[in-house]
Design a protein around this motif. Sequence first.
Motif, PDB file in Angstrom:
ATOM      1  N   ALA A   5       0.786  -0.982   0.211  1.00  0.00           N
ATOM      2  CA  ALA A   5      -0.001   0.103  -0.104  1.00  0.00           C
ATOM      3  C   ALA A   5       0.829   1.304   0.104  1.00  0.00           C
ATOM      4  O   ALA A   5       0.692   2.357  -0.542  1.00  0.00           O
ATOM      5  CB  ALA A   5      -0.816  -0.056   1.030  1.00  0.00           C
ATOM      6  N   LYS A  10       4.187   1.609  -1.407  1.00  0.00           N
ATOM      7  CA  LYS A  10       4.547   1.765  -2.473  1.00  0.00           C
ATOM      8  C   LYS A  10       3.607   2.024  -3.421  1.00  0.00           C
ATOM      9  O   LYS A  10       3.638   3.067  -4.294  1.00  0.00           O
ATOM     10  CB  LYS A  10       5.213   0.257  -2.999  1.00  0.00           C
ATOM     11  CG  LYS A  10       6.325  -0.060  -2.503  1.00  0.00           C
ATOM     12  CD  LYS A  10       7.455   1.073  -3.109  1.00  0.00           C
ATOM     13  CE  LYS A  10       8.639   0.419  -3.242  1.00  0.00           C
ATOM     14  NZ  LYS A  10       9.473   1.790  -3.379  1.00  0.00           N
ATOM     15  N   ALA A  11       2.410   1.743  -3.418  1.00  0.00           N
ATOM     16  CA  ALA A  11       1.291   2.286  -4.540  1.00  0.00           C
ATOM     17  C   ALA A  11       0.920   3.507  -4.354  1.00  0.00           C
ATOM     18  O   ALA A  11       0.735   4.197  -5.079  1.00  0.00           O
ATOM     19  CB  ALA A  11       0.021   1.187  -4.160  1.00  0.00           C
ATOM     20  N   LYS A  43       3.879   5.578  -5.722  1.00  0.00           N
ATOM     21  CA  LYS A  43       3.798   5.395  -7.206  1.00  0.00           C
ATOM     22  C   LYS A  43       2.526   6.056  -7.998  1.00  0.00           C
ATOM     23  O   LYS A  43       2.615   6.655  -8.997  1.00  0.00           O
ATOM     24  CB  LYS A  43       4.119   4.210  -7.713  1.00  0.00           C
ATOM     25  CG  LYS A  43       5.489   3.674  -7.862  1.00  0.00           C
ATOM     26  CD  LYS A  43       5.609   2.766  -9.105  1.00  0.00           C
ATOM     27  CE  LYS A  43       7.118   3.140  -9.693  1.00  0.00           C
ATOM     28  NZ  LYS A  43       7.596   2.073 -10.720  1.00  0.00           N
ATOM     29  N   LEU A  44       1.385   5.566  -7.263  1.00  0.00           N
ATOM     30  CA  LEU A  44       0.089   6.003  -7.872  1.00  0.00           C
ATOM     31  C   LEU A  44      -0.382   7.314  -7.280  1.00  0.00           C
ATOM     32  O   LEU A  44      -1.279   8.062  -7.860  1.00  0.00           O
ATOM     33  CB  LEU A  44      -1.039   4.961  -7.720  1.00  0.00           C
ATOM     34  CG  LEU A  44      -0.441   3.689  -8.219  1.00  0.00           C
ATOM     35  CD1 LEU A  44      -1.539   2.446  -7.918  1.00  0.00           C
ATOM     36  CD2 LEU A  44      -0.618   3.408  -9.863  1.00  0.00           C
ATOM     37  N   LEU A  64      -8.194   3.391  -8.278  1.00  0.00           N
ATOM     38  CA  LEU A  64      -7.338   2.569  -8.871  1.00  0.00           C
ATOM     39  C   LEU A  64      -7.800   1.601  -9.819  1.00  0.00           C
ATOM     40  O   LEU A  64      -7.626   0.245 -10.049  1.00  0.00           O
ATOM     41  CB  LEU A  64      -6.868   1.508  -7.711  1.00  0.00           C
ATOM     42  CG  LEU A  64      -5.963   2.211  -6.608  1.00  0.00           C
ATOM     43  CD1 LEU A  64      -5.703   1.328  -5.476  1.00  0.00           C
ATOM     44  CD2 LEU A  64      -4.866   2.801  -7.155  1.00  0.00           C
ATOM     45  N   LYS A  69       3.236   0.394 -12.348  1.00  0.00           N
ATOM     46  CA  LYS A  69       1.791   0.819 -11.813  1.00  0.00           C
ATOM     47  C   LYS A  69       0.851  -0.049 -12.062  1.00  0.00           C
ATOM     48  O   LYS A  69      -0.016  -0.458 -11.053  1.00  0.00           O
ATOM     49  CB  LYS A  69       1.374   2.309 -12.614  1.00  0.00           C
ATOM     50  CG  LYS A  69       2.078   3.463 -12.079  1.00  0.00           C
ATOM     51  CD  LYS A  69       1.731   4.597 -12.851  1.00  0.00           C
ATOM     52  CE  LYS A  69       2.670   5.902 -12.228  1.00  0.00           C
ATOM     53  NZ  LYS A  69       1.983   7.411 -12.829  1.00  0.00           N
ATOM     54  N   LEU A  83       1.124  -2.843  -9.233  1.00  0.00           N
ATOM     55  CA  LEU A  83       1.043  -2.373  -7.853  1.00  0.00           C
ATOM     56  C   LEU A  83      -0.581  -2.414  -7.790  1.00  0.00           C
ATOM     57  O   LEU A  83      -1.087  -2.988  -6.822  1.00  0.00           O
ATOM     58  CB  LEU A  83       1.574  -1.159  -7.534  1.00  0.00           C
ATOM     59  CG  LEU A  83       3.062  -0.823  -7.627  1.00  0.00           C
ATOM     60  CD1 LEU A  83       3.593   0.295  -7.476  1.00  0.00           C
ATOM     61  CD2 LEU A  83       3.455  -1.738  -6.302  1.00  0.00           C
ATOM     62  N   ARG A  84      -1.403  -1.914  -8.728  1.00  0.00           N
ATOM     63  CA  ARG A  84      -2.805  -1.663  -8.664  1.00  0.00           C
ATOM     64  C   ARG A  84      -3.169  -3.149  -8.560  1.00  0.00           C
ATOM     65  O   ARG A  84      -4.426  -3.285  -7.774  1.00  0.00           O
ATOM     66  CB  ARG A  84      -3.431  -0.989  -9.792  1.00  0.00           C
ATOM     67  CG  ARG A  84      -4.688  -0.257  -9.881  1.00  0.00           C
ATOM     68  CD  ARG A  84      -4.650   0.665 -10.953  1.00  0.00           C
ATOM     69  NE  ARG A  84      -4.906  -0.315 -12.127  1.00  0.00           N
ATOM     70  CZ  ARG A  84      -4.539  -0.036 -13.338  1.00  0.00           C
ATOM     71  NH1 ARG A  84      -3.909   0.899 -13.575  1.00  0.00           N
ATOM     72  NH2 ARG A  84      -4.627  -1.098 -14.451  1.00  0.00           N
ATOM     73  N   LEU A 130      -2.751  -4.998  -5.444  1.00  0.00           N
ATOM     74  CA  LEU A 130      -3.570  -4.657  -4.280  1.00  0.00           C
ATOM     75  C   LEU A 130      -5.054  -5.463  -4.250  1.00  0.00           C
ATOM     76  O   LEU A 130      -5.485  -5.878  -3.081  1.00  0.00           O
ATOM     77  CB  LEU A 130      -3.887  -3.259  -4.259  1.00  0.00           C
ATOM     78  CG  LEU A 130      -2.907  -2.190  -4.034  1.00  0.00           C
ATOM     79  CD1 LEU A 130      -3.272  -0.796  -4.025  1.00  0.00           C
ATOM     80  CD2 LEU A 130      -2.572  -2.436  -2.285  1.00  0.00           C
ATOM     81  N   LYS A 131      -5.425  -5.517  -5.491  1.00  0.00           N
ATOM     82  CA  LYS A 131      -6.833  -6.198  -5.483  1.00  0.00           C
ATOM     83  C   LYS A 131      -6.903  -7.608  -5.217  1.00  0.00           C
ATOM     84  O   LYS A 131      -7.378  -8.454  -4.233  1.00  0.00           O
ATOM     85  CB  LYS A 131      -7.481  -5.879  -6.660  1.00  0.00           C
ATOM     86  CG  LYS A 131      -7.856  -4.684  -6.849  1.00  0.00           C
ATOM     87  CD  LYS A 131      -8.371  -4.228  -8.469  1.00  0.00           C
ATOM     88  CE  LYS A 131      -8.227  -2.828  -8.631  1.00  0.00           C
ATOM     89  NZ  LYS A 131      -8.349  -2.604 -10.099  1.00  0.00           N
TER      90      LYS A 131
END
Lengths: 112, 493
Positions: A91, A93-94, A97-98, A106, B153, B156-157, B160-161
């Motif tokens: 989380a 890292k996300a 980056k995001l 997301l 990106k 990572l996205r 998470l899910k």
Amino acid sequence: MELYMSIAIGVLFTVGVYLVLSKSLLRIILGTSLLTHGIHLLLLTMSRLKTGAAPLLGQKADSYVDPLPQALILTSIVISFGVTSFFFVLAYKAYQKLGTDDIEQLRGKEDE
Amino acid sequence: MNNLLVFPLLIPLFTAAILIFFKNNITIQRGLNTLSLLATVCAAGIILYQVKTEGIQTLHMGGWLPPYGIVFVADMMSVLLLLTTSVVGTFCLFYSFGTVGEQRERNYYYPFFQFLLVGINGSFLTGDLFNLFVCFEVMLISSYALIVLGGTKRQLRETLKYILINILSSTLFVAAVAYLYGVVGTLNMADLSLRVAEAGQDGVLNVIAVLFMIVFSLKAGLFLFFWLPGSYSVPPAAVSALFGALLTKVGLYALIRTFTLIFYHDPAVTHSWIAWMAAATMILGVFGAIAYSDIYRIMNYNVIISVGFIAFGLAISADAAMDGVVFYLLHDMVAKALLFILGGFIVHLTGTSRLKEMGGMIKHHPAVGWMFFITALAIAGIPPLSGFAGKLLILQGGLQEKYYVLTGAALVSSFIVLYSLVRVFMSAFWGEEKKPRTNPPALISKSHLLSAASLFIIMMLMGFGSEWIYRFAAEAGNTLMNPADYIDAVLKE
């Protein structure tokens, strides 16, 4: 006693599910850890909360509590600890980056 | 007692532990990985021979007799899956040399690969429900790492899910284990089967059975597959080949094991639920496979359709259908790995995953093209190829047990699988050549083509040698249909 425990576990589950369904990533992670707390208490409760000595043979008691669920809980605790710490770092890292912690954002575009 | 049973778990575990020390030496990493996989293939082969000649093999960990200790059980079903896993794993490994990128190879890609195999092999072999949970977690945690490794990106996205869904399903798994322990007081699968039979599977045990069904369906992508198409399209092709071929199959194996060994007493409740979930999976998967024009999405929805198809075979629970389930499972692991590898070639060569931007590749890459075409035919189940025998047996079982609507749905889904894959073939390989990539890609190296070709040959042999493989599949199906054999083998002493 089992009844009160069940109610407590139910409350943990309710709060956990509510938090998992929210938008912010941190609240989701908190929700999953509440859920795992609920599960571990459930494992303990399902072995019947009889009174007895701690499962140590040195206690020389007539009856002991069931040792198996305690071992299962211990295993499950370390696994969920590992996964939760991975999830937290992911989380972080996300977020770096995001640039958002809003799960709604997301979704992802067709190409990026 | 047979100590050999622990080797498919021990070899990758040991290799992974050693590989951590050679972080920067890619040559050693690749070499050791190859050796370890070949050793696993050998071990699985020997176990297969033993199971074929001497019957079900068991290993009591630490010498504790079941139900008190953890027991490893290799019946025909698990050992066939074990062998297929290590063979498919080997070729996915060869394909990942050089395709996953040096950054990943330096950052523990190979140890994670081995840990994933530890989890998968352990899940196939274990005879204990909580140990199954632990093996699942070993597998899942490595899969989280493999999906996110690289840290773009998109990765990572989607991770998470993926991780959230899997935490929730693992939580439910532990809850189901807790309830089951509360009701029957044991965790050994053979002992569970006996005690569930004694207690009579009604009311509360049915609820627990449905809870297990939800858990394993989440893992296998049966009806609850909403997480799958996204997560499986972000990692590099070698990883998604591994996932598409193996991960969902572990969930399916767990479903098959639980509902043939433990909860088989009330099929009117459990198996008809599975049947309808399977039908919904096939239909929704078919919509996905037609709707998208992205090659990853199409392949992922094909994974979902085949999960539905295998679950339908499980739901029928007739002799023929169960043989078909085993056969189709083996075929599907090989064919899906091959499909993802070929898909990886296409994306590598065209530089895009969208069908509209491809075209005319047959002129320069005929080998890839024709392999893709034949794989598509095999997955759809065209007669001489490997998908046919499994599909035929499952459909035959469906007709025998009078599941006419569902059998119809399964047949239609096969047509659409063919349509969706041939659409990929036509737009990628036929037609005019589209604008070349701005930076022309390196050609596929010979060794990658060779690993795809070897998988292709294995798939062809599975098709032409179906009579030979059927003997093994029939024995596996027979053990699944007669849980008493399994129970006797585990609890005989």
